[in-house]
Design a protein around this motif. Sequence first.
Motif, short mmCIF file in Angstrom:
data_model
loop_
_atom_site.label_atom_id
_atom_site.label_comp_id
_atom_site.label_asym_id
_atom_site.label_seq_id
_atom_site.Cartn_x
_atom_site.Cartn_y
_atom_site.Cartn_z
N LYS A 351 0.82 -1.21 0.00
CA LYS A 351 0.00 0.00 0.00
C LYS A 351 0.86 1.26 0.00
CE LYS A 351 -3.63 -0.01 2.79
NZ LYS A 351 -4.49 -0.33 3.96
N GLU A 352 2.13 1.11 0.28
CA GLU A 352 3.04 2.24 0.24
C GLU A 352 4.03 2.16 -0.92
OE1 GLU A 352 2.65 4.83 2.16
OE2 GLU A 352 0.99 3.86 3.20
N ASP A 353 4.46 0.93 -1.25
CA ASP A 353 5.58 0.77 -2.19
C ASP A 353 5.19 0.31 -3.58
OD1 ASP A 353 7.13 1.46 -0.04
OD2 ASP A 353 7.71 -0.59 0.46
N GLN A 358 2.89 4.49 -5.88
CA GLN A 358 3.94 5.49 -6.01
C GLN A 358 3.57 6.55 -7.04
OE1 GLN A 358 7.99 4.05 -6.47
NE2 GLN A 358 7.48 2.16 -5.39
N LYS A 361 0.95 8.84 -5.60
CA LYS A 361 1.57 9.75 -4.63
C LYS A 361 2.24 10.91 -5.34
CE LYS A 361 2.61 6.60 -0.77
NZ LYS A 361 3.73 5.95 -0.03
N LYS A 401 -5.49 2.43 -2.41
CA LYS A 401 -4.99 1.65 -1.28
C LYS A 401 -6.03 0.64 -0.80
CE LYS A 401 -1.58 4.94 0.50
NZ LYS A 401 -1.11 5.74 1.65
#
Length: 493
Positions: A351-353, A358, A361, A401
């Motif tokens: 969920k971040e990488d 990305q 973001k 996400k």
Amino acid sequence: MKKNIKMFLICTALSTLFLSNSVYAYENKYVSVNIDNMLQPVKSNVINKQGYTLVAFRDLFEMLDADVDWNNVKRNITVKKGDKTLVINVDTNKTKLNDKYIDMPISVEIVNDTTYVPLRFICEAFGMKVDWDSEKQKISIDTGNDEYIYLDKLYIDDNSKIISMEEAVKTAQAKSSSIRNLNDAIEYTKKVSLDLNNKIVGQNYYDPQIEQILKNINSLDAQVQDKDINQKIIEDSIELSVISATANIKTTKLNIATLQKTIEVNEKNTKALELKYQHGMISESELKKAKDTQNNNKLNLEALKNSLNTQQKNLNNILDKDYNTNINILLNDNFDDIDKIDIDSYITRNKEDDISIQLLKKNLERAEDIRKNYSHTASEEEKIKLDNDIKTAQRKLSDAKIDMENKLRSSYDNLLKMKDTDKSLRLELNKAVDEYNKVTANYINGNVTLNQVEQAKLGILNIEKQIEQNKINYSVALYSFGKPYLNVGGFQG
């Protein structure tokens, strides 16, 4: 004369043993032979010499599934299986295994024009294990078969060039024009950005025209910054194309192998049905139905072969290989890999990488930068639009996400189901083997036909096909799980 003899047709009948130095044939005494726990349905004479069990060499090489050649001039037998070649001299106990000479414990015997060779010595020369159960009068041979009973011999292409997935993907990526085009585009973008920067040196940045040039420069710089991400997307897409193409080829080969065997068995069954029809034992419609099924199977087989040829050419094109090269790429089908994953940690990390996250973001950061850097000259209408752009980017990131978590949990559950399916199918395979052994025992006792034995083999083969197809599906699903932003398409499994 060279003959490729199939392993699954060997059973033995032993004659009564007389304790002397002479060779006598056993009579009226049945000794069963199991190969990889499979009872064999064909009877053959076995003799005893000084405590050693000797079998007719052609019967023995049926169970070895080996190529055999008899040289009448040199009076020797050459046996080839895998990477091993064994030469047996009939008149002595001398043998040669590849380049090494080995003495047999007992010499070859010829009885009633049939050549007999020592069972245990031959099996062990090819890396097999032999056990004798005197109480049950049973010979058990463990061939060290890789995984399947029948599928390996039908499905594996020994003439194909085997390469790892890593090697195949690197080859395809190196050949890709998309990556080269991306690099060329980035170099061009850098040049354009530099030229624009040179044009505004010393200019008033609050000039609307200069401000627009600055926006263009920022947009170009963003493309350069995203270069690594975009290249990663292209590389992963190429890897997915190799995996999907490989899975499609393996599925087609799997279907061809099982369909060929089905046609072979049904061909014998159809001939038997024709005899039954001639004697009024079945109706014309029953015979026609069997023939129609057989004809449809043959048409499907030809279609599969044509499809395989096209699929192999497509894969070779991806890998920049000659069209005549038959390539076998190894897929990752280890079900234990899924056990190494902590799904909650895996979801948090992705969920971040994940690449898709990305990019979202970066889109949000750019929207915020534009709002910050240009709001002082923007109209109220433009400011509202900039604020909406930020809110839209925030919502897309939040939704992505949530979607990511749902997709990963669903994919993870699917992988676990595939692992459970593998276990269930292997239990079914054991049951099919037990059923086959019962049918074979009944055949030996004269209670069922050979066709019923062959049909029992097909039952085993079809379960092995399901096991292999499940593994192929798992391989593609596992890759998709590791790259959740990619949509798996074009896979027919």
